[in-house]
Design a protein around this motif. Structure first.
Motif, PDB file in Angstrom:
ATOM      1  N   UNK A 140       0.815  -1.223   0.000  1.00  0.00           N
ATOM      2  CA  UNK A 140       0.000   0.000   0.000  1.00  0.00           C
ATOM      3  C   UNK A 140       0.841   1.261   0.000  1.00  0.00           C
ATOM      4  N   UNK A 141       2.107   1.182   0.387  1.00  0.00           N
ATOM      5  CA  UNK A 141       2.982   2.355   0.305  1.00  0.00           C
ATOM      6  C   UNK A 141       3.135   2.843  -1.128  1.00  0.00           C
ATOM      7  N   UNK A 142       2.907   1.965  -2.091  1.00  0.00           N
ATOM      8  CA  UNK A 142       3.053   2.315  -3.509  1.00  0.00           C
ATOM      9  C   UNK A 142       1.741   2.776  -4.135  1.00  0.00           C
ATOM     10  N   UNK A 143       0.661   2.757  -3.389  1.00  0.00           N
ATOM     11  CA  UNK A 143      -0.648   3.001  -3.986  1.00  0.00           C
ATOM     12  C   UNK A 143      -1.144   4.444  -3.973  1.00  0.00           C
ATOM     13  N   UNK A 144      -0.704   5.327  -3.069  1.00  0.00           N
ATOM     14  CA  UNK A 144      -1.220   6.695  -3.163  1.00  0.00           C
ATOM     15  C   UNK A 144      -1.018   7.265  -4.562  1.00  0.00           C
ATOM     16  N   UNK A 145      -2.088   7.802  -5.123  1.00  0.00           N
ATOM     17  CA  UNK A 145      -2.068   8.327  -6.482  1.00  0.00           C
ATOM     18  C   UNK A 145      -2.386   7.272  -7.535  1.00  0.00           C
ATOM     19  N   UNK A 146      -2.439   6.016  -7.139  1.00  0.00           N
ATOM     20  CA  UNK A 146      -2.711   4.928  -8.077  1.00  0.00           C
ATOM     21  C   UNK A 146      -4.073   4.285  -7.875  1.00  0.00           C
ATOM     22  N   UNK A 147      -4.858   4.816  -6.984  1.00  0.00           N
ATOM     23  CA  UNK A 147      -6.230   4.362  -6.771  1.00  0.00           C
ATOM     24  C   UNK A 147      -7.005   5.481  -6.106  1.00  0.00           C
ATOM     25  N   UNK A 148      -8.297   5.516  -6.345  1.00  0.00           N
ATOM     26  CA  UNK A 148      -9.132   6.533  -5.722  1.00  0.00           C
ATOM     27  C   UNK A 148      -9.542   6.154  -4.313  1.00  0.00           C
ATOM     28  N   UNK A 149      -9.700   4.853  -4.086  1.00  0.00           N
ATOM     29  CA  UNK A 149     -10.145   4.336  -2.797  1.00  0.00           C
ATOM     30  C   UNK A 149      -9.359   3.057  -2.507  1.00  0.00           C
ATOM     31  N   UNK A 150      -8.887   2.925  -1.300  1.00  0.00           N
ATOM     32  CA  UNK A 150      -8.268   1.691  -0.835  1.00  0.00           C
ATOM     33  C   UNK A 150      -9.362   0.871  -0.169  1.00  0.00           C
ATOM     34  N   UNK A 151      -9.456  -0.372  -0.549  1.00  0.00           N
ATOM     35  CA  UNK A 151     -10.451  -1.265   0.040  1.00  0.00           C
ATOM     36  C   UNK A 151      -9.701  -2.484   0.572  1.00  0.00           C
ATOM     37  N   UNK A 152      -9.894  -2.768   1.848  1.00  0.00           N
ATOM     38  CA  UNK A 152      -9.151  -3.844   2.484  1.00  0.00           C
ATOM     39  C   UNK A 152     -10.083  -4.830   3.167  1.00  0.00           C
ATOM     40  N   UNK A 153      -9.558  -6.006   3.433  1.00  0.00           N
ATOM     41  CA  UNK A 153     -10.321  -7.156   3.868  1.00  0.00           C
ATOM     42  C   UNK A 153     -10.889  -7.132   5.263  1.00  0.00           C
ATOM     43  N   UNK A 154     -11.129  -8.317   5.753  1.00  0.00           N
ATOM     44  CA  UNK A 154     -11.946  -8.504   6.943  1.00  0.00           C
ATOM     45  C   UNK A 154     -11.146  -8.836   8.189  1.00  0.00           C
ATOM     46  N   UNK A 155     -10.152  -9.680   8.089  1.00  0.00           N
ATOM     47  CA  UNK A 155      -9.361 -10.042   9.253  1.00  0.00           C
ATOM     48  C   UNK A 155      -8.181  -9.102   9.397  1.00  0.00           C
ATOM     49  N   UNK A 156      -8.042  -8.507  10.552  1.00  0.00           N
ATOM     50  CA  UNK A 156      -6.958  -7.550  10.751  1.00  0.00           C
ATOM     51  C   UNK A 156      -6.628  -7.440  12.230  1.00  0.00           C
ATOM     52  N   UNK A 157      -5.465  -6.903  12.476  1.00  0.00           N
ATOM     53  CA  UNK A 157      -5.107  -6.536  13.838  1.00  0.00           C
ATOM     54  C   UNK A 157      -4.781  -5.046  13.838  1.00  0.00           C
ATOM     55  N   UNK A 158      -4.609  -4.489  15.011  1.00  0.00           N
ATOM     56  CA  UNK A 158      -4.398  -3.048  15.142  1.00  0.00           C
ATOM     57  C   UNK A 158      -3.138  -2.608  14.403  1.00  0.00           C
ATOM     58  N   UNK A 159      -2.074  -3.392  14.483  1.00  0.00           N
ATOM     59  CA  UNK A 159      -0.818  -3.017  13.832  1.00  0.00           C
ATOM     60  C   UNK A 159      -0.986  -2.937  12.311  1.00  0.00           C
ATOM     61  N   UNK A 160      -1.668  -3.911  11.722  1.00  0.00           N
ATOM     62  CA  UNK A 160      -1.880  -3.896  10.271  1.00  0.00           C
ATOM     63  C   UNK A 160      -2.801  -2.747   9.868  1.00  0.00           C
ATOM     64  N   UNK A 173     -10.345   5.167   2.531  1.00  0.00           N
ATOM     65  CA  UNK A 173     -10.259   3.733   2.778  1.00  0.00           C
ATOM     66  C   UNK A 173     -11.636   3.164   3.095  1.00  0.00           C
ATOM     67  N   UNK A 174     -11.873   1.973   2.604  1.00  0.00           N
ATOM     68  CA  UNK A 174     -13.077   1.213   2.932  1.00  0.00           C
ATOM     69  C   UNK A 174     -12.584  -0.045   3.633  1.00  0.00           C
ATOM     70  N   UNK A 175     -13.073  -0.272   4.832  1.00  0.00           N
ATOM     71  CA  UNK A 175     -12.644  -1.410   5.637  1.00  0.00           C
ATOM     72  C   UNK A 175     -13.766  -2.407   5.751  1.00  0.00           C
ATOM     73  N   UNK A 176     -13.466  -3.663   5.466  1.00  0.00           N
ATOM     74  CA  UNK A 176     -14.462  -4.706   5.538  1.00  0.00           C
ATOM     75  C   UNK A 176     -14.640  -5.226   6.953  1.00  0.00           C
TER      76      UNK A 176
END
Length: 181
Positions: A140-160, A173-176
């Motif tokens: 995701x560090x490479x994505x700013x400017x390369x997408x209008x919206x970041x959409x990420x999955x369902x399982x996560x922890x605070x650090x991620x 960002x859209x968080x599942x």
């Protein structure tokens, strides 16, 4: 334009062609309206869901053209075999494919903004982590400017989650979240 990638599948376009060949970009530009109005049924958002290993996805082409580009970008003198890429250059290959995914997303984003005004474009994958870079092919560090919206999955922890916020900067960002009623 069609070359085998790591699994020998002839139906995918070489990722170097996708990124650098102007005739391929023209093909996308000339055909997106037909796809959008026909098969896609005019969605309000187009999302590229990319969750593929950097070693075996359709972006991971091992043709001579792609291997030469890889070697040039990482100062490698001799073309490695696909097995050598994985055994000797896994870190460099991961960064190479992550960059290709981000750059192609940028091509799609620009195309959609240009040809389909008012349609949102999002990129979907896992949360920012070293594992996501390799297993899902996205940094995701490479994505700013390369997408209008970041959409990420369902399982996560605070650090991620925090790493993803940091990586994407001001990109929305859209968080599942899975809900079990």
């Amino acid at each position: 334009l069609i070359t085998p990638y790591s699994q020998g599948n002839q139906k995918y376009v070489c990722s170097s062609v996708m990124l650098y060949d102007e005739s391929f970009k023209k093909f996308l530009y000339d055909n997106i309206d037909k796809w959008y109005n026909g098969r896609a049924h005019r969605p309000h958002r187009i999302s590229w869901d990319f969750e593929h290993s950097v070693f075996s996805s359709y972006m991971s082409c091992y043709c001579e053209r792609c291997l030469k580009d890889f070697c040039q970008k990482h100062n490698i003198s001799a073309l490695p075999s696909p097995a050598e890429v994985k055994s000797k250059y896994a870190k460099e290959w991961t960064r190479f494919i992550n960059r290709r995914v981000a750059d192609f997303s940028g091509i799609l984003y620009t195309l959609i903004k240009t040809k389909l005004p008012g349609v949102d474009y999002s990129m979907y994958s896992g949360y920012q982590s070293e594992s996501t870079k390799v297993v899902y092919g996205v940094d995701w560090n490479m994505m700013p400017g390369n997408t209008g919206i970041v959409s990420v999955g369902y399982g996560r922890n605070v650090e991620q989650l925090e790493a993803t916020y940091k990586a994407i900067g001001d990109t929305p960002i859209q968080i599942g979240l899975l809900i079990y009623p």
